[in-house]
Design a protein around this motif. Structure first.
Motif, PDB file in Angstrom:
ATOM      1  N   UNK A  29     -43.932  -5.647  55.749  1.00 10.75           N
ATOM      2  CA  UNK A  29     -43.604  -5.234  57.119  1.00 10.75           C
ATOM      3  C   UNK A  29     -42.154  -5.580  57.436  1.00 10.75           C
ATOM      4  N   UNK A  30     -41.739  -6.786  57.050  1.00 13.04           N
ATOM      5  CA  UNK A  30     -40.343  -7.180  57.265  1.00 13.04           C
ATOM      6  C   UNK A  30     -39.408  -6.240  56.516  1.00 13.04           C
ATOM      7  N   UNK A  31     -39.762  -5.897  55.283  1.00 12.93           N
ATOM      8  CA  UNK A  31     -38.932  -5.005  54.481  1.00 12.93           C
ATOM      9  C   UNK A  31     -38.842  -3.615  55.112  1.00 12.93           C
ATOM     10  N   UNK A  32     -39.968  -3.101  55.595  1.00 14.33           N
ATOM     11  CA  UNK A  32     -39.962  -1.785  56.242  1.00 14.33           C
ATOM     12  C   UNK A  32     -39.107  -1.808  57.498  1.00 14.33           C
ATOM     13  N   UNK A  33     -39.242  -2.877  58.276  1.00 13.00           N
ATOM     14  CA  UNK A  33     -38.449  -3.001  59.510  1.00 13.00           C
ATOM     15  C   UNK A  33     -36.962  -3.076  59.176  1.00 13.00           C
ATOM     16  N   UNK A  34     -36.591  -3.907  58.186  1.00  8.78           N
ATOM     17  CA  UNK A  34     -35.189  -4.021  57.779  1.00  8.78           C
ATOM     18  C   UNK A  34     -34.648  -2.677  57.296  1.00  8.78           C
ATOM     19  N   UNK A  35     -35.410  -1.997  56.434  1.00  8.01           N
ATOM     20  CA  UNK A  35     -34.965  -0.708  55.916  1.00  8.01           C
ATOM     21  C   UNK A  35     -34.776   0.312  57.017  1.00  8.01           C
ATOM     22  N   UNK A  36     -35.717   0.379  57.946  1.00  8.96           N
ATOM     23  CA  UNK A  36     -35.609   1.329  59.051  1.00  8.96           C
ATOM     24  C   UNK A  36     -34.420   1.047  59.943  1.00  8.96           C
ATOM     25  N   UNK A  37     -34.236  -0.231  60.275  1.00  7.85           N
ATOM     26  CA  UNK A  37     -33.108  -0.621  61.137  1.00  7.85           C
ATOM     27  C   UNK A  37     -31.782  -0.323  60.449  1.00  7.85           C
ATOM     28  N   UNK A  38     -31.706  -0.621  59.160  1.00 10.15           N
ATOM     29  CA  UNK A  38     -30.446  -0.451  58.440  1.00 10.15           C
ATOM     30  C   UNK A  38     -30.136   1.018  58.169  1.00 10.15           C
ATOM     31  N   UNK A  39     -31.139   1.808  57.814  1.00 12.81           N
ATOM     32  CA  UNK A  39     -30.880   3.229  57.564  1.00 12.81           C
ATOM     33  C   UNK A  39     -30.468   3.930  58.858  1.00 12.81           C
ATOM     34  N   UNK A  40     -30.962   3.483  59.997  1.00 11.87           N
ATOM     35  CA  UNK A  40     -30.514   4.063  61.273  1.00 11.87           C
ATOM     36  C   UNK A  40     -29.018   3.830  61.458  1.00 11.87           C
ATOM     37  N   UNK A  41     -28.546   2.624  61.134  1.00  8.04           N
ATOM     38  CA  UNK A  41     -27.108   2.339  61.222  1.00  8.04           C
ATOM     39  C   UNK A  41     -26.343   3.171  60.197  1.00  8.04           C
ATOM     40  N   UNK A  42     -26.842   3.242  58.976  1.00 12.23           N
ATOM     41  CA  UNK A  42     -26.161   4.029  57.938  1.00 12.23           C
ATOM     42  C   UNK A  42     -26.054   5.487  58.373  1.00 12.23           C
ATOM     43  N   UNK A  43     -27.126   6.053  58.922  1.00 15.27           N
ATOM     44  CA  UNK A  43     -27.066   7.435  59.415  1.00 15.27           C
ATOM     45  C   UNK A  43     -25.984   7.594  60.471  1.00 15.27           C
ATOM     46  N   UNK A  44     -25.901   6.639  61.394  1.00 15.20           N
ATOM     47  CA  UNK A  44     -24.878   6.678  62.446  1.00 15.20           C
ATOM     48  C   UNK A  44     -23.474   6.617  61.844  1.00 15.20           C
ATOM     49  N   UNK A  45     -23.285   5.759  60.850  1.00 15.28           N
ATOM     50  CA  UNK A  45     -21.962   5.612  60.237  1.00 15.28           C
ATOM     51  C   UNK A  45     -21.595   6.813  59.386  1.00 15.28           C
ATOM     52  N   UNK A  46     -22.569   7.435  58.725  1.00 16.26           N
ATOM     53  CA  UNK A  46     -22.306   8.651  57.948  1.00 16.26           C
ATOM     54  C   UNK A  46     -21.819   9.752  58.892  1.00 16.26           C
ATOM     55  N   UNK A  47     -22.461   9.878  60.055  1.00 10.82           N
ATOM     56  CA  UNK A  47     -22.012  10.879  61.043  1.00 10.82           C
ATOM     57  C   UNK A  47     -20.615  10.555  61.559  1.00 10.82           C
ATOM     58  N   UNK A  48     -20.394   9.304  61.898  1.00 10.46           N
ATOM     59  CA  UNK A  48     -19.113   8.870  62.488  1.00 10.46           C
ATOM     60  C   UNK A  48     -17.954   8.970  61.500  1.00 10.46           C
ATOM     61  N   UNK A  49     -18.217   8.659  60.230  1.00 10.33           N
ATOM     62  CA  UNK A  49     -17.160   8.612  59.209  1.00 10.33           C
ATOM     63  C   UNK A  49     -17.370   9.681  58.145  1.00 10.33           C
ATOM     64  N   UNK A  50     -17.776  10.863  58.545  1.00 11.21           N
ATOM     65  CA  UNK A  50     -18.069  11.952  57.621  1.00 11.21           C
ATOM     66  C   UNK A  50     -16.924  12.153  56.627  1.00 11.21           C
ATOM     67  N   UNK A  51     -17.237  12.027  55.342  1.00 15.32           N
ATOM     68  CA  UNK A  51     -16.253  12.240  54.287  1.00 15.32           C
ATOM     69  C   UNK A  51     -15.324  11.067  54.052  1.00 15.32           C
ATOM     70  N   UNK A  52     -15.462  10.015  54.819  1.00 20.81           N
ATOM     71  CA  UNK A  52     -14.593   8.847  54.675  1.00 20.81           C
ATOM     72  C   UNK A  52     -15.302   7.752  53.883  1.00 20.81           C
ATOM     73  N   UNK A  53     -14.515   6.825  53.404  1.00 24.38           N
ATOM     74  CA  UNK A  53     -15.049   5.674  52.657  1.00 24.38           C
ATOM     75  C   UNK A  53     -15.119   4.468  53.586  1.00 24.38           C
ATOM     76  N   UNK A  54     -16.304   3.903  53.717  1.00 28.34           N
ATOM     77  CA  UNK A  54     -16.487   2.699  54.521  1.00 28.34           C
ATOM     78  C   UNK A  54     -17.169   1.636  53.660  1.00 28.34           C
ATOM     79  N   UNK A  55     -16.980   0.373  54.022  1.00 30.04           N
ATOM     80  CA  UNK A  55     -17.576  -0.740  53.301  1.00 30.04           C
ATOM     81  C   UNK A  55     -18.458  -1.512  54.263  1.00 30.04           C
ATOM     82  N   UNK A  56     -19.683  -1.800  53.826  1.00 33.20           N
ATOM     83  CA  UNK A  56     -20.628  -2.588  54.599  1.00 33.20           C
ATOM     84  C   UNK A  56     -20.968  -3.839  53.807  1.00 33.20           C
ATOM     85  N   UNK A  57     -21.063  -4.978  54.489  1.00 34.57           N
ATOM     86  CA  UNK A  57     -21.442  -6.225  53.839  1.00 34.57           C
ATOM     87  C   UNK A  57     -22.677  -6.781  54.526  1.00 34.57           C
TER      88      UNK A  57
END
Length: 175
Positions: free
Chosen positions: A91-119
């Motif tokens: 459950x923790x893993x599913x919650x983490x994955x869902x929360x993080x992929x939502x951010x990744x989707x937002x960043x892919x839209x915001x930085x379309x075609x650009x290189x970004x680094x996440x830590x």
């Protein structure tokens, strides 16, 4: 990427884990990571978990690129879930994955075609990568990373079409 080596939890006992810094080896790893990441396409943005060990991992890269480090709670380790999980790790893993992929989707839209680094952290990376494998059909051998390891992800729209693994810097891979 997963943050570089931090001081051990045992040596940091009783202090806020969010404030646990990098070890000397981790500082060296962060410098090596910055040199590796400065190669290739320019970096447009740096995003980090608000935990000190993550922001310290990105600090040499921020200095090299002149970019600010943007802290995102969605990249943080999970300390408590907003729902009852009865101790089920999936459950923790599913919650983490869902929360993080939502951010990744937002960043892919915001930085379309650009290189970004996440830590981020060792519990967040596998959750995100497992979700991308299931959602987008990626073929990768393992979703786990050692401290300082990373995946480079390529997207077509919001679909992750490639994930390239890079091991953590060690004495043998420095350069």
């Amino acid at each position: 990427m997963r943050h570089a080596k931090a001081h051990s939890r045992d040596r940091w006992w009783g202090k806020p884990d969010r404030q646990r810094p990098l070890s000397e080896a981790g500082i060296d790893q962060a410098r090596t990571l910055a040199r590796h990441l400065c190669q290739g396409q320019p970096i447009s943005a740096l995003y980090s978990s608000p935990f000190v060990r993550c922001t310290e991992t990105l600090q040499p890269l921020a200095q090299a690129t002149g970019l600010p480090i943007v802290c995102e709670e969605a990249l943080a380790e999970v300390t408590a879930l907003p729902m009852l999980d009865d101790g089920d790790g999936w459950i923790a893993s599913a919650w983490l994955g869902g929360r993080t992929v939502a951010l990744v989707n937002e960043l892919v839209r915001k930085h379309d075609g650009e290189r970004v680094v996440l830590c981020t952290h060792g519990d967040v990376v596998p959750a995100l990568m497992a979700l991308l494998v299931g959602r987008d059909g990626l073929e990768i051998e393992s979703v786990r990373l050692r401290k300082g390891g990373r995946f480079s992800l390529d997207f077509e729209g919001l679909r992750c079409v490639a994930a390239t693994f890079s091991p953590a810097p060690t004495e043998r891979t420095r350069g």
